[in-house]
Design a protein around this motif. Structure first.
Motif, PDB file in Angstrom:
ATOM      1  N   VAL A  87       0.742  -1.202  -0.203  1.00 43.27           N
ATOM      2  CA  VAL A  87      -0.002   0.139  -0.067  1.00 43.27           C
ATOM      3  C   VAL A  87       0.960   1.308   0.099  1.00 43.27           C
ATOM      4  O   VAL A  87       0.937   2.237  -0.959  1.00 43.27           O
ATOM      5  CB  VAL A  87      -0.887   0.066   1.120  1.00 43.27           C
ATOM      6  CG1 VAL A  87      -1.821   1.291   1.185  1.00 43.27           C
ATOM      7  CG2 VAL A  87      -1.791  -1.111   1.251  1.00 43.27           C
ATOM      8  N   TYR A  91       0.190   3.446  -3.335  1.00 41.39           N
ATOM      9  CA  TYR A  91      -0.991   4.273  -3.381  1.00 41.39           C
ATOM     10  C   TYR A  91      -1.086   5.403  -2.631  1.00 41.39           C
ATOM     11  O   TYR A  91      -2.180   5.937  -2.353  1.00 41.39           O
ATOM     12  CB  TYR A  91      -2.208   3.074  -2.903  1.00 41.39           C
ATOM     13  CG  TYR A  91      -2.210   2.052  -4.008  1.00 41.39           C
ATOM     14  CD1 TYR A  91      -2.866   2.088  -5.309  1.00 41.39           C
ATOM     15  CD2 TYR A  91      -1.784   0.767  -3.341  1.00 41.39           C
ATOM     16  CE1 TYR A  91      -2.790   1.232  -6.000  1.00 41.39           C
ATOM     17  CE2 TYR A  91      -1.954  -0.282  -4.463  1.00 41.39           C
ATOM     18  CZ  TYR A  91      -2.500  -0.167  -5.844  1.00 41.39           C
ATOM     19  OH  TYR A  91      -2.483  -1.271  -6.507  1.00 41.39           O
ATOM     20  N   ALA A 162      -6.083   5.619   1.095  1.00 41.79           N
ATOM     21  CA  ALA A 162      -6.349   4.134   0.982  1.00 41.79           C
ATOM     22  C   ALA A 162      -7.375   3.681   2.138  1.00 41.79           C
ATOM     23  O   ALA A 162      -7.219   4.102   3.441  1.00 41.79           O
ATOM     24  CB  ALA A 162      -5.308   3.447   1.150  1.00 41.79           C
ATOM     25  N   ILE A 164      -8.430   0.180   3.638  1.00 39.01           N
ATOM     26  CA  ILE A 164      -7.962  -1.306   3.535  1.00 39.01           C
ATOM     27  C   ILE A 164      -8.731  -2.085   4.396  1.00 39.01           C
ATOM     28  O   ILE A 164      -9.389  -1.334   5.560  1.00 39.01           O
ATOM     29  CB  ILE A 164      -6.360  -1.511   3.974  1.00 39.01           C
ATOM     30  CG1 ILE A 164      -6.075  -0.738   5.162  1.00 39.01           C
ATOM     31  CG2 ILE A 164      -5.711  -0.625   2.959  1.00 39.01           C
ATOM     32  CD1 ILE A 164      -4.804  -0.993   5.700  1.00 39.01           C
ATOM     33  N   VAL A 191      -7.950   4.397  -3.272  1.00 36.63           N
ATOM     34  CA  VAL A 191      -8.213   3.189  -3.638  1.00 36.63           C
ATOM     35  C   VAL A 191      -9.075   2.586  -2.373  1.00 36.63           C
ATOM     36  O   VAL A 191      -8.453   2.855  -1.138  1.00 36.63           O
ATOM     37  CB  VAL A 191      -6.778   2.566  -4.169  1.00 36.63           C
ATOM     38  CG1 VAL A 191      -6.502   2.939  -5.361  1.00 36.63           C
ATOM     39  CG2 VAL A 191      -5.941   2.502  -2.863  1.00 36.63           C
ATOM     40  N   ILE A 193      -8.663  -1.342  -0.988  1.00 32.07           N
ATOM     41  CA  ILE A 193      -7.831  -2.568  -1.308  1.00 32.07           C
ATOM     42  C   ILE A 193      -8.429  -3.447  -0.048  1.00 32.07           C
ATOM     43  O   ILE A 193      -8.171  -3.204   1.413  1.00 32.07           O
ATOM     44  CB  ILE A 193      -6.291  -2.265  -0.900  1.00 32.07           C
ATOM     45  CG1 ILE A 193      -5.913  -1.074  -1.890  1.00 32.07           C
ATOM     46  CG2 ILE A 193      -5.618  -3.524  -1.226  1.00 32.07           C
ATOM     47  CD1 ILE A 193      -4.470  -0.910  -1.838  1.00 32.07           C
ATOM     48  N   ASP A 237      -7.025  -4.192  -9.734  1.00 27.80           N
ATOM     49  CA  ASP A 237      -5.899  -5.115  -9.825  1.00 27.80           C
ATOM     50  C   ASP A 237      -6.493  -6.237  -8.699  1.00 27.80           C
ATOM     51  O   ASP A 237      -7.371  -5.913  -7.905  1.00 27.80           O
ATOM     52  CB  ASP A 237      -4.751  -4.685  -9.072  1.00 27.80           C
ATOM     53  CG  ASP A 237      -3.491  -5.433  -9.255  1.00 27.80           C
ATOM     54  OD1 ASP A 237      -3.437  -6.505  -9.977  1.00 27.80           O
ATOM     55  OD2 ASP A 237      -2.471  -5.048  -8.920  1.00 27.80           O
ATOM     56  N   ARG A 249      -6.574 -10.510  -2.921  1.00 30.06           N
ATOM     57  CA  ARG A 249      -6.421  -8.996  -2.427  1.00 30.06           C
ATOM     58  C   ARG A 249      -6.923  -8.418  -3.659  1.00 30.06           C
ATOM     59  O   ARG A 249      -6.773  -8.748  -4.851  1.00 30.06           O
ATOM     60  CB  ARG A 249      -5.181  -8.637  -2.316  1.00 30.06           C
ATOM     61  CG  ARG A 249      -5.000  -7.257  -1.879  1.00 30.06           C
ATOM     62  CD  ARG A 249      -3.489  -6.788  -1.458  1.00 30.06           C
ATOM     63  NE  ARG A 249      -3.244  -7.709  -0.477  1.00 30.06           N
ATOM     64  CZ  ARG A 249      -1.733  -7.872  -0.124  1.00 30.06           C
ATOM     65  NH1 ARG A 249      -0.885  -7.154  -1.238  1.00 30.06           N
ATOM     66  NH2 ARG A 249      -1.339  -8.511   0.781  1.00 30.06           N
ATOM     67  N   VAL A 251      -8.008  -4.684  -5.478  1.00 30.84           N
ATOM     68  CA  VAL A 251      -7.721  -3.073  -5.569  1.00 30.84           C
ATOM     69  C   VAL A 251      -8.933  -2.523  -6.295  1.00 30.84           C
ATOM     70  O   VAL A 251      -9.052  -2.847  -7.416  1.00 30.84           O
ATOM     71  CB  VAL A 251      -6.624  -2.964  -6.080  1.00 30.84           C
ATOM     72  CG1 VAL A 251      -6.238  -1.444  -5.873  1.00 30.84           C
ATOM     73  CG2 VAL A 251      -5.347  -3.689  -5.364  1.00 30.84           C
TER      74      VAL A 251
END
Ligand code: DWN
Length: 406
Positions: A87, A91, A162, A164, A191, A193, A237, A249, A251
């Motif tokens: 990360v 990102y 991000a 997460i 993002v 993720i 991704d 995972r 993204v």
């Protein structure tokens, strides 16, 4: 029943029967009030989402006595360091980035951002595990992740680079609400993720023990792409992971905000080739689960008939599904060894097998140990060489039921 994601009709293709709360370890005075629900998975042909027919109220599963602490595995700590690094490398803005984690548990992942001096907020509804995170210096709010919480975070820290999550999104029934909140939280190029146990691995390995109350979804790249596209996000991704017996995972970013990796389309093609979009795949999965159940019961009864001592190794959430689905109780397994103090001295949900500490296991090795934490096999086998040297054997059931002597 209607699919939680798209509202399309989706029928159950099997039932695991009545199931207790997977992490509801209890004492005998609680047996009479033990809660059970029907554990039945359904698959939506329309949006390719594998989900539970029924899920208990989240407050029954995640509360101030939640029994799972992520820090129990050294390999998982290493995995989360690598996750955090990916990360940081890919990102985050150069200036004062912010990372928010949904379901940050005891802070095992955010620890890495805290140590790197990166602004972060952990959001964790179970007060006891959130407290452990705070003790480790991880900035944590005890709350469910929703739009109100996001409004507070944005007003205090600004928008995030991000968002997460690890082994969390598959626990949240109203995933649309989370994505709506994520939309408000993230910067334009921000993002989302997250990683979770992967449907393709579960089907391939017949690891039906991934199915329990907390896991309302088992995702694939196809289902994640379908869920997020409704909210203007695209899958940019996918990165397969070995954790939890095979995870993925994902993204995601706002449509057009970032380049889409070519591996996304490839993964969706692979899922088609595996038949993950077809009902027949799940009918076959049901048959495979039944076969696995028969073999495990047969093997345990055989060992008992020989007079062998058999214990369980790790009172995992997953073991609750295996034990209850197979009807395995203290008649077949003497006790389950587990390193989590909160589970020790209690009994397994539904089947009421005693849970004992790891010293009990080490001080008098049994003939056989059923490896309920099969996803940590490498770490456990490396730690338990003495058990095997003293003549002990492992009973494993993923990908198929067998006895391991070396
Ligand atoms: O999604 C979830 C995953 C990530 O973790 C949760 N819903 C809950 C939990 O699932 P689990 O309980 O199946 O996780 P584990 O990591 O497979 O098992 C953890 C349990 O195993 C703990 O009670 C500790 C125990 N354990 C042990 O006794 N000895 C674990 C290891 C590695 C060991 O060596």
């Amino acid at each position: 029943m209607n699919c939680r994601i798209c509202g399309h009709d989706a029928e159950p293709f099997m039932s695991f029967g009545k199931m207790p709360i997977a992490n509801g370890f209890l004492s005998p005075d609680q047996y009479d009030d033990e809660y059970f629900f029907e554990l039945a998975p359904i698959f939506c042909i329309n949006c390719s989402t594998f989900q539970l027919l029924e899920q208990p109220d989240p407050k029954m599963m995640f509360h101030d006595e939640y029994a799972f602490f992520s820090r129990t595995s050294k390999n998982m700590a290493k995995h989360f360091t690598e996750f955090a690094q990916s990360v940081m490398d890919g990102y985050l803005d150069d200036v004062s980035p912010l990372v928010v984690e949904v379901g940050s548990n005891d802070g095992i992942l955010l620890d890495n951002f805290a140590k790197a001096g990166i602004r972060h907020v952990g959001v964790e509804p179970s007060g006891n595990v959130a407290e452990v995170a705070r003790k480790h210096g991880v900035n944590t709010v005890t709350a469910f992740f929703d739009e109100d919480l996001v409004a507070d975070v944005v007003s205090e820290y600004g928008q995030a680079d991000a968002l997460i999550a690890a082994n969390v999104m598959c626990h949240i029934p109203d995933i649309h609400a989370v994505v709506q909140a994520a939309e408000k939280l993230l910067k334009p190029k921000g993002v989302f993720i997250f990683e979770d146990p992967y449907l393709g691995s579960m089907i391939e390995k017949v690891s039906y023990d991934q199915i329990y109350d907390e896991h309302v979804y088992i995702f694939s790249a196809s289902s994640v792409a379908n869920i997020f596209i409704h909210h203007g996000f695209e899958l940019i991704d996918v990165v397969p992971q070995v954790t939890h017996g095979g995870s993925m995972r994902y993204v995601l970013a706002r449509k057009g905000a970032r380049d889409v990796s070519e591996v996304v389309a490839k993964q969706i093609e692979t899922e088609h080739a595996l038949g993950l979009h077809k009902r027949e795949t799940y009918d076959q999965f049901r048959l495979n689960c039944e076969e696995s159940r028969e073999s495990l019961i047969r093997l345990l009864k055989e060992k008992r008939a020989e007079g062998a001592s058999v214990v369980g190794y790790a009172a995992t959430s997953k073991s609750t599904t295996v034990l209850n689905y197979c009807g395995i109780g203290p008649d077949l397994i003497d006790y389950i060894s587990d390193t989590t103090p909160m589970k020790q001295g209690k009994f397994s949900p539904g089947t009421h097998i005693p849970v004992k500490d790891h010293d009990t296991f080490k001080s008098d090795y049994p003939d056989y140990a059923v490896l309920f934490a099969w996803n940590h096999e490498k770490e456990i086998l490396a730690n338990e060489t003495l058990f095997m040297q003293s003549g002990g054997s492992w009973i494993v059931f993923v990908p198929c039921v067998s006895v391991r002597t070396e």
